[in-house]
Design an enzyme around this catalytic site. Sequence first.
Site, mmCIF file in Angstrom:
data_model
loop_
_atom_site.group_PDB
_atom_site.id
_atom_site.type_symbol
_atom_site.label_atom_id
_atom_site.label_comp_id
_atom_site.label_asym_id
_atom_site.label_seq_id
_atom_site.Cartn_x
_atom_site.Cartn_y
_atom_site.Cartn_z
ATOM 1 N N CYS A 147 -59.110 85.850 9.204
ATOM 2 C CA CYS A 147 -58.741 84.434 9.102
ATOM 3 C C CYS A 147 -57.425 84.338 8.338
ATOM 4 O O CYS A 147 -57.225 85.047 7.346
ATOM 5 C CB CYS A 147 -59.843 83.652 8.380
ATOM 6 S SG CYS A 147 -59.390 81.939 8.056
ATOM 7 N N GLU A 169 -57.647 75.633 0.829
ATOM 8 C CA GLU A 169 -56.792 74.448 1.014
ATOM 9 C C GLU A 169 -56.862 73.511 -0.189
ATOM 10 O O GLU A 169 -55.899 72.835 -0.512
ATOM 11 C CB GLU A 169 -57.169 73.717 2.308
ATOM 12 C CG GLU A 169 -56.896 74.606 3.505
ATOM 13 C CD GLU A 169 -56.384 73.872 4.728
ATOM 14 O OE1 GLU A 169 -56.535 72.657 4.800
ATOM 15 O OE2 GLU A 169 -55.832 74.563 5.615
ATOM 16 N N HIS A 211 -56.329 82.267 6.288
ATOM 17 C CA HIS A 211 -56.359 81.773 4.906
ATOM 18 C C HIS A 211 -56.769 82.849 3.890
ATOM 19 O O HIS A 211 -56.502 82.696 2.706
ATOM 20 C CB HIS A 211 -57.342 80.608 4.782
ATOM 21 C CG HIS A 211 -56.822 79.324 5.342
ATOM 22 N ND1 HIS A 211 -56.381 79.209 6.640
ATOM 23 C CD2 HIS A 211 -56.666 78.096 4.771
ATOM 24 C CE1 HIS A 211 -55.980 77.966 6.849
ATOM 25 N NE2 HIS A 211 -56.139 77.272 5.734
ATOM 26 N N CYS A 269 -53.309 82.226 14.407
ATOM 27 C CA CYS A 269 -54.673 81.776 14.136
ATOM 28 C C CYS A 269 -55.690 82.732 14.774
ATOM 29 O O CYS A 269 -55.638 82.993 15.979
ATOM 30 C CB CYS A 269 -54.828 80.379 14.734
ATOM 31 S SG CYS A 269 -56.419 79.647 14.467
ATOM 32 N N ASP A 303 -50.153 78.024 14.603
ATOM 33 C CA ASP A 303 -51.427 78.046 13.876
ATOM 34 C C ASP A 303 -52.006 76.639 13.846
ATOM 35 O O ASP A 303 -51.307 75.653 14.097
ATOM 36 C CB ASP A 303 -51.214 78.561 12.443
ATOM 37 C CG ASP A 303 -52.532 78.692 11.695
ATOM 38 O OD1 ASP A 303 -53.439 79.374 12.215
ATOM 39 O OD2 ASP A 303 -52.688 78.105 10.612
ATOM 40 N N SER A 304 -53.280 76.575 13.470
ATOM 41 C CA SER A 304 -53.930 75.274 13.360
ATOM 42 C C SER A 304 -53.344 74.462 12.195
ATOM 43 O O SER A 304 -53.461 73.247 12.186
ATOM 44 C CB SER A 304 -55.427 75.485 13.135
ATOM 45 O OG SER A 304 -55.620 76.306 11.999
HETATM 46 N N1 DGL Z 1 -56.225 79.521 11.159
HETATM 47 C C1 DGL Z 1 -57.662 79.636 11.259
HETATM 48 C C2 DGL Z 1 -58.059 81.073 11.550
HETATM 49 O O1 DGL Z 1 -57.343 82.010 11.286
HETATM 50 C C3 DGL Z 1 -58.346 79.148 9.991
HETATM 51 C C4 DGL Z 1 -58.229 77.674 9.774
HETATM 52 C C5 DGL Z 1 -58.907 76.840 10.832
HETATM 53 O O2 DGL Z 1 -60.147 76.914 10.980
HETATM 54 O O3 DGL Z 1 -58.210 76.117 11.513
HETATM 55 O O4 DGL Z 1 -59.126 81.286 12.086
#
Ligand code: DGL
Length: 271
Positions: free
Chosen positions: A187, A155, A189, A69, A6-7
């Site tokens: 997403c 966050e 989050h 992600c 993930d990011s």
């Molecule tokens: N993990 C990203 C997503 O699911 C969200 C956070 C980001 O923008 O890096 O799209």
Amino acid sequence: MIGVFDSGYGGLTVLKELIKELPDYDYLYLGDNARAPYGNRSHETLKKFTEQGINYLFGQGCVLIITACNTVSSQVLREIQEEYLLVPNVKDRKILGVIKPIVEETVKITKNNRVGVVGTRSTINSKSYEVELHHLNPDIKVYSQACPLLVPLVEEDWIKKPETRMILKKYLRPIKSANVDTLILGCTHYPLLLKEFRQIMGKRITVPNPGKIVAHSLVDYLKRHPEIETLLTKGKKRTYTTTDDPTRFAAAASKFLGQKIEEVFKADISS
Ligand code: DGL
């Protein structure tokens, strides 16, 4: 070993459900926190970052990687899956995303064929959910909404703040008035705001937890692919890595994983 990429922290909401559903396997988590968020990145940049993450996870011995992600899954995953099929020593290993399982489940849930999708700007602009939904059912009407403020609010731990609820209500108003019966949280989050999403959308609208869907789909995938399953090690080992500061990651990550993380390692993925 199963790799989860993930990011940053968000993929831990997927890992949390994977561990619940498939506790015996070894997991290696990689959060590219040094370069997060990915949500507004260009296609070219996302591809480069994702390739680096995937090379790192394969290099550490992962046999199967989940790109948790949504931004990665929707923008670059297909291209990357095709490219890695040509790489000799990893061509038999697998890279799976999150869009397909979520779409397959949504098609089963919706009764009125009206579906809402929320996600980062990049995921919504890619129209991936829309394309995949239409692929399975061309009659489905999709109402999408980019919610770029939600990742920073989660966050910053503003989950319970009235301002966050107000912003969420504003984002969801058009989708709610489109009379959808199912809402996709596109997403990583957003599961942290699951209760708030469900309250605002009301009882008649189903808002599934995407991590749970991905976990159930992996259970099914492993049953259908014993050739992969037998290669996965089962020592209940969990390893957490980040491209940024491990101490900071450990402190912030527990909120996403729902449990304390004792040890985090720094990953150098750029080479
Ligand atoms: N993990 C990203 C997503 O699911 C969200 C956070 C980001 O923008 O890096 O799209």
